[in-house]
Design an enzyme around this catalytic site. Sequence first.
Site, PDB file in Angstrom:
ATOM      1  N   SER A 181       0.938  -1.251   0.169  1.00  0.00           N
ATOM      2  CA  SER A 181       0.083  -0.157  -0.031  1.00  0.00           C
ATOM      3  C   SER A 181       0.778   1.098  -0.101  1.00  0.00           C
ATOM      4  O   SER A 181       1.922   1.212   0.510  1.00  0.00           O
ATOM      5  CB  SER A 181      -0.922  -0.100   1.077  1.00  0.00           C
ATOM      6  OG  SER A 181      -1.383   1.242   1.424  1.00  0.00           O
ATOM      7  N   TYR A 224      -1.370  -1.488  10.978  1.00  0.00           N
ATOM      8  CA  TYR A 224      -1.782  -1.643   9.716  1.00  0.00           C
ATOM      9  C   TYR A 224      -0.574  -1.737   8.730  1.00  0.00           C
ATOM     10  O   TYR A 224      -0.230  -2.277   8.055  1.00  0.00           O
ATOM     11  CB  TYR A 224      -3.212  -0.993   9.101  1.00  0.00           C
ATOM     12  CG  TYR A 224      -3.189  -1.338   7.463  1.00  0.00           C
ATOM     13  CD1 TYR A 224      -3.566  -2.291   7.114  1.00  0.00           C
ATOM     14  CD2 TYR A 224      -2.924  -0.017   6.721  1.00  0.00           C
ATOM     15  CE1 TYR A 224      -3.804  -2.505   5.850  1.00  0.00           C
ATOM     16  CE2 TYR A 224      -3.043  -0.235   5.418  1.00  0.00           C
ATOM     17  CZ  TYR A 224      -3.266  -1.211   4.696  1.00  0.00           C
ATOM     18  OH  TYR A 224      -3.528  -1.316   3.536  1.00  0.00           O
ATOM     19  N   LYS A 235       2.447  -3.931   6.524  1.00  0.00           N
ATOM     20  CA  LYS A 235       2.799  -3.768   4.990  1.00  0.00           C
ATOM     21  C   LYS A 235       4.151  -3.803   5.003  1.00  0.00           C
ATOM     22  O   LYS A 235       4.882  -4.346   4.267  1.00  0.00           O
ATOM     23  CB  LYS A 235       1.928  -2.846   4.376  1.00  0.00           C
ATOM     24  CG  LYS A 235       0.418  -2.987   4.348  1.00  0.00           C
ATOM     25  CD  LYS A 235       0.135  -3.938   3.373  1.00  0.00           C
ATOM     26  CE  LYS A 235      -1.369  -4.481   3.541  1.00  0.00           C
ATOM     27  NZ  LYS A 235      -1.658  -5.707   2.815  1.00  0.00           N
TER      28      LYS A 235
END
Length: 348
Positions: free
Chosen positions: A124, A148, A152
């Site tokens: 992302s 989050y 990643k």
Amino acid sequence: MSVLVTGGAGYIGSHTVIELLEEGKEVVIVDNFSNSNPIVLDRIREITNEDFKFYKVDTTNSDELEVVFKENNIDSIIHFAAYKAVGESVAKPLEYYTNNIGNTLNILNLMRKYNVKNFVFSSSATVYGDPHSCPIFENFPLSATNPYGATKLMIEDMLRDICKDNDSLNIAILRYFNPIGAHISGLIGEEPNGIPNNLMPYITKVAVGKLKELSVFGGDYNTHDGTGVRDYIHVVDLARGHIKALEKLNTNCGLVTYNLGTGNGYSVLDLIKAFSEACGKEIPYKIVDRRPGDIAMCYASTSNANKELGWKAEFGIKEMCEDSWRWQSNNPDGYTTAYIDEVTSVAE
Ligand code: UD1
């Protein structure tokens, strides 16, 4: 030979499965429906007239996942399965690390055991943190501002280490900007659990009458109209980027990293306007305080993906809005009716 798609019933996963099937690939989907619906699988069959194998497996369960590797001749993996809500990740960091890191480790260990060489990872633009300038190039500094994003970034780091150690592996890290839109059929689209956190699903719920009004988070950013600017990309363009990434991996490229965006920045107010034009309704909104953790501006340089993958986003903001609206207006209650009660009670 099959492509294993984890999270293949999810928003980006399902659109990618359609593109894979349309390319004539054999597809094996693994999903536990934690943020998706079994109906999606029927809709994929309806759209493509093709079939695929499906396993209802939680990818954190290595023993169950191993059955999928044993029973299929997998040569490539596209790994979407992950928790993805920023706010929730701050409240439940251990769940995020356990799920996102744990399931990736399982997959990577099984890849080694079953000699699978090609892996595409859903990363992302969040890994760029607050970028010093735009457009954002792949070699910009990386950082994480929430659990989050940290998952990643950690997985990206793991993949870089693994590739250094093993030059027979081919790995594509794809950094998505802001996917919106839906398949042109209007049969599949984005259906988040509960009240949407992201802008487009919130707008479509307002337009369809499930939510009253959009809150625009911040009107005092240093942007052309004071609201946050993002690189919205049609989910079908994004899905096609994965097909191109698989082609690239077949050239034995080692580890590659690409931004998948359009290279264009639109503000929240720009998106509201484009959406209103697409659906023929005003979207009621009010400008409120900034959302903590948001950045002013984020859009991609896509030159590497253009040159090295031969991929370019084709759809503009008008099609993105029209397709999001077609999906939402054809499915005002989403895939299930259980979901409406929850949203309606909050909207009133
Ligand atoms: C968010 C995540 C990002 C993740 C991406 C997945 C945050 C801080 N970032 O990106 O890590 O990879 O989703 O798609 O959550 N906005 C409103 N009102 C709303 C919702 C959003 O004004 O109700 C604004 C935001 O302030 C932002 C823009 O709309 O300027 C886009 O927001 P959103 O769709 O949540 O995506 P990101 O924040 O860019």
